[in-house]
Motif scaffolding. Structure first.
Motif, PDB file in Angstrom:
ATOM      1  N   ASP A 135       1.907   9.797  -1.713  1.00  0.00           N
ATOM      2  CA  ASP A 135       1.766   9.930  -3.160  1.00  0.00           C
ATOM      3  C   ASP A 135       3.100   9.622  -3.836  1.00  0.00           C
ATOM      4  O   ASP A 135       4.163  10.061  -3.375  1.00  0.00           O
ATOM      5  CB  ASP A 135       1.319  11.348  -3.535  1.00  0.00           C
ATOM      6  N   THR A 171       1.091   9.048 -11.508  1.00  0.00           N
ATOM      7  CA  THR A 171       0.951   9.356 -10.086  1.00  0.00           C
ATOM      8  C   THR A 171       0.132   8.268  -9.409  1.00  0.00           C
ATOM      9  O   THR A 171      -0.974   7.942  -9.842  1.00  0.00           O
ATOM     10  CB  THR A 171       0.256  10.716  -9.880  1.00  0.00           C
ATOM     11  N   ILE A 172       0.684   7.686  -8.348  1.00  0.00           N
ATOM     12  CA  ILE A 172       0.004   6.658  -7.552  1.00  0.00           C
ATOM     13  C   ILE A 172      -0.387   7.306  -6.233  1.00  0.00           C
ATOM     14  O   ILE A 172       0.475   7.635  -5.420  1.00  0.00           O
ATOM     15  CB  ILE A 172       0.921   5.448  -7.303  1.00  0.00           C
ATOM     16  N   PRO A 173      -1.681   7.525  -5.988  1.00  0.00           N
ATOM     17  CA  PRO A 173      -2.108   8.241  -4.781  1.00  0.00           C
ATOM     18  C   PRO A 173      -1.859   7.435  -3.502  1.00  0.00           C
ATOM     19  O   PRO A 173      -1.837   6.200  -3.521  1.00  0.00           O
ATOM     20  CB  PRO A 173      -3.613   8.440  -5.000  1.00  0.00           C
ATOM     21  N   ARG A 174      -1.684   8.123  -2.450  1.00  0.00           N
ATOM     22  CA  ARG A 174      -1.534   7.508  -1.133  1.00  0.00           C
ATOM     23  C   ARG A 174      -2.756   6.632  -0.834  1.00  0.00           C
ATOM     24  O   ARG A 174      -3.895   7.013  -1.079  1.00  0.00           O
ATOM     25  CB  ARG A 174      -1.415   8.609  -0.071  1.00  0.00           C
ATOM     26  N   GLY A 175      -2.489   5.416  -0.318  1.00  0.00           N
ATOM     27  CA  GLY A 175      -3.577   4.504   0.013  1.00  0.00           C
ATOM     28  C   GLY A 175      -3.894   3.494  -1.070  1.00  0.00           C
ATOM     29  O   GLY A 175      -4.588   2.513  -0.805  1.00  0.00           O
ATOM     30  N   TRP A 176      -3.411   3.719  -2.293  1.00  0.00           N
ATOM     31  CA  TRP A 176      -3.664   2.756  -3.361  1.00  0.00           C
ATOM     32  C   TRP A 176      -2.842   1.487  -3.138  1.00  0.00           C
ATOM     33  O   TRP A 176      -1.753   1.509  -2.594  1.00  0.00           O
ATOM     34  CB  TRP A 176      -3.281   3.371  -4.714  1.00  0.00           C
ATOM     35  N   LYS A 177      -3.409   0.376  -3.577  1.00  0.00           N
ATOM     36  CA  LYS A 177      -2.704  -0.904  -3.510  1.00  0.00           C
ATOM     37  C   LYS A 177      -1.881  -1.087  -4.781  1.00  0.00           C
ATOM     38  O   LYS A 177      -2.360  -0.831  -5.883  1.00  0.00           O
ATOM     39  CB  LYS A 177      -3.687  -2.065  -3.356  1.00  0.00           C
ATOM     40  N   MET A 178      -0.651  -1.570  -4.600  1.00  0.00           N
ATOM     41  CA  MET A 178       0.232  -1.803  -5.742  1.00  0.00           C
ATOM     42  C   MET A 178       0.721  -3.244  -5.706  1.00  0.00           C
ATOM     43  O   MET A 178       0.844  -3.840  -4.635  1.00  0.00           O
ATOM     44  CB  MET A 178       1.435  -0.863  -5.688  1.00  0.00           C
ATOM     45  N   GLU A 200       0.845  -1.186   0.000  1.00  0.00           N
ATOM     46  CA  GLU A 200       0.000   0.000   0.000  1.00  0.00           C
ATOM     47  C   GLU A 200       0.883   1.240   0.000  1.00  0.00           C
ATOM     48  O   GLU A 200       1.843   1.328   0.774  1.00  0.00           O
ATOM     49  CB  GLU A 200      -0.902   0.013   1.239  1.00  0.00           C
TER      50      GLU A 200
END
Length: 237
Positions: A122, A129-136, A118
């Protein structure tokens, strides 16, 4: 039922530990939490190491020169132990070439294809851009086949791991950083001990040279990797 009748036992297995464990609020784990952890345990301790061992045997059958070097290393260790000697930690440390072979096996056929993380802040990566909280999901296979770090990446070449080996975070079958797999050394000892006993006792060949590989989620030969075994006598067939 035994735990309910006798309470906390002096000798407990992992399952009984999870059944009895409670948090600071005295709440115990739910059946779903326990079953999830049991499945994770089976995957992390059995499927991964058995997959690595299977594909080491596969590559040793395919590359006689590599097999010969592994056999030489393991026979030298076996002769120093004698017929009744048990492997010790110092013996495991001597299996440098065999571990290079295991590493190259895990590079080409990693037992874990990746995992999720997670984003805690950011992130901008490759213009996205991968926002804070997104799962990767970070991928092991793609990383291990990057020609920037592994020239001729499809070639089975254990010498890649001689000396200092690959650059940090380019070879990641156990992950990396503070969340690296805590079972790495246990897995290394288990794999090397198994290979030692097989190589010093047998030579083998594949039954099906064209056997395909499935992923479920670890790589598994579609037919279970049938082989023909021949016993070794004094290091030769």
């Amino acid at each position: 039922m035994e735990l309910e009748q006798k309470g906390d036992l002096a000798t407990r297995d992992l399952l009984s530990h999870m059944l009895l464990a409670s948090d600071e609020n005295c709440d115990v784990k739910s059946e779903m939490e326990i079953s999830t952890q049991v499945i994770c345990l089976l995957f992390a301790t059995h499927h991964t190491t058995s997959s690595v061992i299977t594909f080491i045997l596969k590559y040793l059958a395919e590359f006689p020169d590599v097999y010969s070097k592994v056999l030489k290393e393991q026979m030298e260790i076996a002769k120093s132990k004698g017929p009744e000697g048990f492997l010790k930690w110092d013996d495991i440390q001597k299996m440098k070439y065999t571990w290079n072979v295991a590493n190259e096996t895990m590079r080409l056929t990693p037992p874990v294809q990746g995992t999720f993380r997670e984003a805690i802040t950011d992130i901008t990566y490759a213009g996205f851009t991968i926002p804070r909280g997104w799962k990767m999901h970070w991928n092991v296979n793609t990383t291990h086949r990057d020609p920037k770090y592994f020239p001729d990446p499809e070639k089975f070449n254990p010498s890649r791991f001689e000396g200092k080996g690959p650059q940090p975070f380019t070879f990641v079958p156990f992950g990396g950083g503070p969340r690296m797999c805590p079972g790495r050394e246990y897995a290394r000892a288990q794999v090397l001990a198994f290979i030692h006993h097989v190589v010093t006792r047998f030579k083998w060949e594949k039954v099906d040279p064209c056997e395909k590989v499935a992923y479920n989620p670890s790589p598994i030969p579609s037919k279970g990797f049938p082989i023909r075994l021949q016993p070794l006598q004094n290091g030769s067939i």
